[in-house]
Design a protein around this motif. Structure first.
Motif, PDB file in Angstrom:
ATOM      1  N   ILE A 137       0.953  -1.156   0.407  1.00  0.00           N
ATOM      2  CA  ILE A 137      -0.080   0.222  -0.120  1.00  0.00           C
ATOM      3  C   ILE A 137       0.988   1.360   0.367  1.00  0.00           C
ATOM      4  O   ILE A 137       0.630   2.204  -0.266  1.00  0.00           O
ATOM      5  N   ILE A 138       1.772   1.193   1.152  1.00  0.00           N
ATOM      6  CA  ILE A 138       2.695   2.107   0.775  1.00  0.00           C
ATOM      7  C   ILE A 138       3.223   2.931  -0.774  1.00  0.00           C
ATOM      8  O   ILE A 138       3.791   3.689  -0.902  1.00  0.00           O
ATOM      9  N   LYS A 139       3.658   1.817  -0.967  1.00  0.00           N
ATOM     10  CA  LYS A 139       4.382   1.388  -2.542  1.00  0.00           C
ATOM     11  C   LYS A 139       3.635   1.982  -3.954  1.00  0.00           C
ATOM     12  O   LYS A 139       4.205   3.084  -4.025  1.00  0.00           O
ATOM     13  N   GLU A 140       2.373   1.812  -3.224  1.00  0.00           N
ATOM     14  CA  GLU A 140       2.091   1.803  -4.757  1.00  0.00           C
ATOM     15  C   GLU A 140       0.288   2.409  -4.403  1.00  0.00           C
ATOM     16  O   GLU A 140      -0.154   3.000  -5.824  1.00  0.00           O
ATOM     17  N   ALA A 141      -0.271   3.241  -3.331  1.00  0.00           N
ATOM     18  CA  ALA A 141      -1.457   3.684  -3.156  1.00  0.00           C
ATOM     19  C   ALA A 141      -1.074   5.331  -3.245  1.00  0.00           C
ATOM     20  O   ALA A 141      -0.467   5.538  -2.421  1.00  0.00           O
ATOM     21  N   PRO A 142      -2.206   5.946  -3.734  1.00  0.00           N
ATOM     22  CA  PRO A 142      -1.537   7.596  -3.181  1.00  0.00           C
ATOM     23  C   PRO A 142      -1.436   7.553  -1.738  1.00  0.00           C
ATOM     24  O   PRO A 142      -2.927   8.085  -0.986  1.00  0.00           O
ATOM     25  N   LEU A 143      -0.579   8.143  -1.497  1.00  0.00           N
ATOM     26  CA  LEU A 143      -0.084   7.820   0.157  1.00  0.00           C
ATOM     27  C   LEU A 143      -0.980   9.471   0.786  1.00  0.00           C
ATOM     28  O   LEU A 143      -0.704   9.222   1.943  1.00  0.00           O
ATOM     29  N   ASP A 144      -1.359  10.395   0.409  1.00  0.00           N
ATOM     30  CA  ASP A 144      -2.089  11.327   0.800  1.00  0.00           C
ATOM     31  C   ASP A 144      -3.517  10.712   1.378  1.00  0.00           C
ATOM     32  O   ASP A 144      -4.451  11.452   1.906  1.00  0.00           O
ATOM     33  N   ARG A 145      -4.117   9.536   1.049  1.00  0.00           N
ATOM     34  CA  ARG A 145      -5.175   8.269   1.202  1.00  0.00           C
ATOM     35  C   ARG A 145      -4.606   7.297   1.628  1.00  0.00           C
ATOM     36  O   ARG A 145      -5.994   6.826   1.660  1.00  0.00           O
ATOM     37  N   VAL A 146      -3.957   7.371   2.663  1.00  0.00           N
ATOM     38  CA  VAL A 146      -3.836   5.821   3.467  1.00  0.00           C
ATOM     39  C   VAL A 146      -3.951   6.809   4.540  1.00  0.00           C
ATOM     40  O   VAL A 146      -3.089   7.132   5.360  1.00  0.00           O
ATOM     41  N   MET A 147      -4.352   5.724   6.133  1.00  0.00           N
ATOM     42  CA  MET A 147      -4.756   6.098   7.344  1.00  0.00           C
ATOM     43  C   MET A 147      -4.379   5.129   8.079  1.00  0.00           C
ATOM     44  O   MET A 147      -4.760   3.952   7.732  1.00  0.00           O
ATOM     45  N   PHE A 148      -4.268   4.824   9.446  1.00  0.00           N
ATOM     46  CA  PHE A 148      -3.923   3.989   9.971  1.00  0.00           C
ATOM     47  C   PHE A 148      -5.618   3.970  10.746  1.00  0.00           C
ATOM     48  O   PHE A 148      -6.229   4.773  11.016  1.00  0.00           O
ATOM     49  N   GLY A 149      -5.623   2.501  11.282  1.00  0.00           N
ATOM     50  CA  GLY A 149      -6.773   2.157  11.950  1.00  0.00           C
ATOM     51  C   GLY A 149      -6.498   0.867  12.228  1.00  0.00           C
ATOM     52  O   GLY A 149      -5.976   0.058  12.326  1.00  0.00           O
ATOM     53  N   SER A 150      -7.249   0.622  13.889  1.00  0.00           N
ATOM     54  CA  SER A 150      -6.808  -0.738  14.488  1.00  0.00           C
ATOM     55  C   SER A 150      -7.959  -1.864  14.585  1.00  0.00           C
ATOM     56  O   SER A 150      -7.580  -2.924  14.885  1.00  0.00           O
ATOM     57  N   ASP A 151      -9.074  -1.314  14.078  1.00  0.00           N
ATOM     58  CA  ASP A 151     -10.259  -2.336  14.302  1.00  0.00           C
ATOM     59  C   ASP A 151     -10.738  -2.553  15.784  1.00  0.00           C
ATOM     60  O   ASP A 151     -10.702  -3.383  16.324  1.00  0.00           O
ATOM     61  N   TRP A 152      -9.694  -1.910  16.884  1.00  0.00           N
ATOM     62  CA  TRP A 152     -10.006  -2.208  18.179  1.00  0.00           C
ATOM     63  C   TRP A 152     -11.811  -2.236  18.323  1.00  0.00           C
ATOM     64  O   TRP A 152     -12.273  -1.765  17.543  1.00  0.00           O
ATOM     65  N   PRO A 153     -11.961  -2.579  19.584  1.00  0.00           N
ATOM     66  CA  PRO A 153     -11.947  -3.944  19.505  1.00  0.00           C
ATOM     67  C   PRO A 153     -11.493  -5.361  19.590  1.00  0.00           C
ATOM     68  O   PRO A 153     -11.446  -6.134  20.249  1.00  0.00           O
ATOM     69  N   PHE A 154     -12.231  -5.199  18.342  1.00  0.00           N
ATOM     70  CA  PHE A 154     -11.945  -6.903  17.853  1.00  0.00           C
ATOM     71  C   PHE A 154     -10.334  -7.222  18.094  1.00  0.00           C
ATOM     72  O   PHE A 154     -10.523  -8.609  17.902  1.00  0.00           O
ATOM     73  N   TYR A 155      -8.964  -6.228  17.217  1.00  0.00           N
ATOM     74  CA  TYR A 155      -7.648  -6.002  17.362  1.00  0.00           C
ATOM     75  C   TYR A 155      -7.932  -5.333  17.888  1.00  0.00           C
ATOM     76  O   TYR A 155      -7.559  -4.464  18.552  1.00  0.00           O
ATOM     77  N   ARG A 156      -6.547  -6.146  19.176  1.00  0.00           N
ATOM     78  CA  ARG A 156      -5.136  -4.808  19.561  1.00  0.00           C
ATOM     79  C   ARG A 156      -4.954  -3.771  19.199  1.00  0.00           C
ATOM     80  O   ARG A 156      -4.004  -4.024  18.319  1.00  0.00           O
ATOM     81  N   GLN A 157      -4.556  -2.575  19.925  1.00  0.00           N
ATOM     82  CA  GLN A 157      -4.486  -1.711  19.067  1.00  0.00           C
ATOM     83  C   GLN A 157      -2.155  -2.032  18.796  1.00  0.00           C
ATOM     84  O   GLN A 157      -2.323  -1.758  17.505  1.00  0.00           O
ATOM     85  N   PRO A 158      -1.771  -2.736  19.246  1.00  0.00           N
ATOM     86  CA  PRO A 158      -0.672  -2.894  19.256  1.00  0.00           C
ATOM     87  C   PRO A 158      -0.165  -3.632  18.507  1.00  0.00           C
ATOM     88  O   PRO A 158       0.758  -2.884  17.988  1.00  0.00           O
TER      89      PRO A 158
END
Length: 188
Positions: free
Chosen positions: A121-142
């Motif tokens: 994603i970092i290599k191919e996607a438009p970097l100005d339209r990529v964002m972090f997410g954790s899907d908490w509480p289904f997955y632990r954030q770390p």
């Protein structure tokens, strides 16, 4: 009319986006009802955050509603609406990545993706339209944070964009991440 009034009232109370989960709500992203919500969201400048793509733990009906093939027309028909593909399409990552490349109103949220896909994603996607997410509480954030930190160890600039700047831009937020997270102060 009632939906428009409810969305406007929610925005007035501070809502900065709308979450739609086709797999749980059992609604296809390209349904007529959904298309009306997207039109209203554009008028109110509220981005749509979709749960996007099958994950193979949802009921069959939910899995059917989450297929990437149902997202394309919604994006194409609503160019003024900003869409965030939660999980970057999950198990249909390839299609989500292609959708982000083809349409400038598509953003990728990277929770649930493995390290190789995040690097891609970092290599191919438009970097100005990529964002972090954790899907908490289904997955632990770390875990998703660790994957992002590994994928961006070469560039603090990319890390900063994905962790904060892009989301702040999309949701029209002001946040001083360098004050919040001192480790981001490096200029690499």
């Amino acid at each position: 009319r009632k939906v428009a009034e409810r969305l406007a009232a929610q925005k007035a109370r501070g809502a900065c986006g709308i979450k739609i989960h086709p797999g749980v709500q059992w609604v296809r992203p390209d349904s007529l009802e959904s298309m009306e919500v997207y039109r209203l969201a554009a008028e109110l400048k509220l981005p749509i955050l979709w749960h996007c793509g099958p994950v193979d733990i949802e009921p069959i009906r939910g899995r059917r509603c989450s297929q990437l093939k149902y997202y394309w027309n919604a994006v194409k028909e609503n160019p003024e609406t900003q869409f965030v593909l939660g999980h970057s399409g999950a198990l249909q990552f390839e299609s989500a990545l292609e959708l982000s490349k083809q349409y400038s109103n598509v953003w990728l949220e990277i929770s649930c993706q493995g390290l190789p896909n995040i690097k891609r994603i970092i290599k191919e996607a438009p970097l100005d339209r990529v964002m972090f997410g954790s899907d908490w509480p289904f997955y632990r954030q770390p875990l998703p944070l660790a994957k992002l930190l590994m994928a961006t160890e070469e560039s603090k600039t990319v890390r900063r964009k994905i962790l904060s700047e892009n989301a702040c831009s999309l949701f029209q937020l002001t946040l001083d991440m360098e004050a919040a997270i001192p480790a981001l102060k490096s200029t690499a």
